[in-house]
Every structure is written in C-alpha cells, then in structure tokens.
Design an enzyme around this catalytic site. Structure first.
Site, PDB file in Angstrom:
ATOM      1  N   LEU A  95       0.888  -1.162   0.000  1.00 19.70           N
ATOM      2  CA  LEU A  95       0.000   0.000   0.000  1.00 19.70           C
ATOM      3  C   LEU A  95       0.922   1.206   0.000  1.00 19.70           C
ATOM      4  O   LEU A  95       1.758   1.342   0.895  1.00 19.70           O
ATOM      5  CB  LEU A  95      -0.876  -0.041   1.248  1.00 19.70           C
ATOM      6  N   ASP A  96       0.801   2.084  -1.018  1.00 18.59           N
ATOM      7  CA  ASP A  96       1.790   3.144  -1.159  1.00 18.59           C
ATOM      8  C   ASP A  96       1.734   4.129   0.002  1.00 18.59           C
ATOM      9  O   ASP A  96       0.761   4.169   0.771  1.00 18.59           O
ATOM     10  CB  ASP A  96       1.657   3.852  -2.512  1.00 18.59           C
ATOM     11  N   MET A  97       2.775   4.935   0.127  1.00 18.55           N
ATOM     12  CA  MET A  97       2.935   5.806   1.288  1.00 18.55           C
ATOM     13  C   MET A  97       1.795   6.806   1.424  1.00 18.55           C
ATOM     14  O   MET A  97       1.433   7.198   2.537  1.00 18.55           O
ATOM     15  CB  MET A  97       4.273   6.547   1.197  1.00 18.55           C
ATOM     16  N   ASP A  98       1.207   7.229   0.301  1.00 22.62           N
ATOM     17  CA  ASP A  98       0.143   8.228   0.337  1.00 22.62           C
ATOM     18  C   ASP A  98      -1.235   7.629   0.590  1.00 22.62           C
ATOM     19  O   ASP A  98      -2.225   8.362   0.632  1.00 22.62           O
ATOM     20  CB  ASP A  98       0.120   9.005  -0.981  1.00 22.62           C
ATOM     21  N   SER A  99      -1.303   6.309   0.738  1.00 21.19           N
ATOM     22  CA  SER A  99      -2.577   5.622   0.956  1.00 21.19           C
ATOM     23  C   SER A  99      -2.619   5.047   2.366  1.00 21.19           C
ATOM     24  O   SER A  99      -1.600   4.909   3.036  1.00 21.19           O
ATOM     25  CB  SER A  99      -2.771   4.512  -0.078  1.00 21.19           C
TER      26      SER A  99
END
Length: 259
Positions: free
Chosen positions: A124-128
């Site tokens: 899960l990417d850092m912005d999510s």
C-alpha cells in the site's frame, strides 16, 4: 501436539509439493522441516527432501515441527498515510515499526521480535492508508500475492474532478498501464466524489494512475478489504494478529473458482 495427514491422491507426489498444495506450509518450509528431522511417513523418518509420498500413506509432522508452523506470525495493520509498507528509503518509516505493544488493538499470544521476518502481502503506497497484511507465512503469501491469486481487494477513493458515466465505464474496463490492458474492475460512485473500487490485480499505484488517465485526482485512498479479511474497526496506526479462522478463510477464498 503432532499432526498427521493421509495422502488420498492417485499418483506419488513429492512431499514438499503436497504439503504446499494442502496449505500446511510452503515448499521451502517443508524442506526445512524434513532437513530438521521433523517429518515421518508411516513411522519412518523422511531424510530426502525429494521424497515422494504414495497413495494411502500417512505423513506425520512431530510436535516441534507443528509448533514451528503455529508460530508463523501474521498481523493486520491499519497503515496510516506517510508510512511505507516495506523497504524504507532515507528517513521513511516502515509499517513494521508500528508493531509495538502500545499499538496493539486486541490481546496477542505472540509479539513480533527480531526473529520474525514479516513482509507485506500486497503493498500500500505511502500516500494511501488502510488494511495491510504483514506475514512470514509462505502459504499465506502465495494465496494473497502469488501469480495465481484471484483474491479481490476493496478500496474507497475520494477524488477531485468531474465523475461521468463515461469515465466510470473506462475505469471498469478499457484502460491500459505500462502497455498492458487492465483486468476488469468493479467501480461505482457511492457518494459525490467518492468511488468504490474492487480489483483482482495490484499494479504499482494502480488506482491513482487509473484515475489520472480519466482526469480525476485522488485525494484520499483507503483499502478496506483483502479477500474476506476486512479492516472493520481497527483504528489507524493500530495492529492485531490474524486469527486462525481468518487465515483459513483467506486460504479458502484464494482457491481457483470452478469454471
């Protein structure tokens, strides 16, 4: 307590392959158990990692071997924005650092320590934010992120921009990323500016890039479900162990569907 399984197949099969197919452990884990002298077939010690089991034979994993598998740790985290799933760069904070006792949501029998090798099962990417599974369970990893996995994942996404029926249709099916057509997805507008996505693939920053292609900007993205495992009421930044029932449900859901 030791555990036993009787092989009901019609043809001989390698022990490590059969144990992996049966959801007992991964092939590599099976080879380690055999090398450790923890596996017998009809009472005889299995010493060759290439050994095959015959129809009707019974394999037994002794108490120490079963204990080694039972302590394979899997946890669920509600990853906040700003935390990376794994492999931090510079001063980035990886999700595994959230696994402190002070962040535990429910009671746990086993706590993560330096002996555990927890890896994300679907990043899960850092912005999510949202549901992130960390595990050292090889069988579970194959079920969730293996090449044959058909588990779906659910996301709720807040976007800016005009949402039109044409854009929804394209998001459902008709877009390409990196020169490859995306698989069909479930996409619906659940309230103004808020979309629900259900995907069976997970390419790098897929939903954000899909939205960019139809001129929508993602301002918030949360993953709420992986197969039958739901984020539910797990607060942001908190974690809990996966239960045995959840593991069994995840493995069952990952099995190929009959055509």
């Amino acid at each position: 307590m030791s555990r036993s399984w009787t092989y009901g197949g019609d043809e001989p099969v390698r022990v490590n392959k059969w144990l992996a197919q049966s959801g007992v452990c991964s092939r590599r884990e099976a080879e380690g158990l055999i090398a450790g002298g923890l596996v017998t077939i009809d009472g005889a010690l299995v010493e060759d990692v290439g050994r095959k089991i015959l129809p009707g034979q019974t394999l037994t994993l002794d108490e120490a071997g079963q204990e080694a598998l039972d302590t394979k740790l899997t946890v669920l985290i509600h990853k906040p924005v700003g935390i990376v799933s794994a492999q931090p760069e510079g001063d980035q904070v990886p999700a595994v650092r959230l696994l402190r006792r002070s962040n535990l949501f429910v009671e746990a029998e086993v706590y993560p320590n330096s002996d555990h090798r927890l890896a994300p099962l679907g990043r899960l990417d850092m912005d999510s934010r949202g549901l992130l599974i960390l595990s050292e369970d090889g069988v579970l990893a194959k079920a969730v992120i293996g090449p044959d996995s058909e588990l779906d994942k659910e996301y709720f996404v807040q976007v800016e921009g005009d949402i039109t029926p044409e854009k929804i249709d394209l998001l459902r099916h008709g877009l390409e990323l990196d020169g490859r057509e995306l698989r069909p997805a479930t996409v619906e507008e659940v309230m103004p500016g808020r979309l629900r996505f259900v995907l069976v693939e997970g390419r790098n920053r897929q939903i954000r890039r899909m939205c960019e292609l139809v001129e929508l900007e993602v301002v918030d993205l949360i993953r709420t479900r992986v197969g039958p495992i739901e984020l539910a009421d797990l607060p942001g930044g908190m974690w809990r162990p996966m239960t045995a029932a959840e593991r069994a449900a995840l493995l069952e859901a990952s099995k190929p569907r009959a055509s």
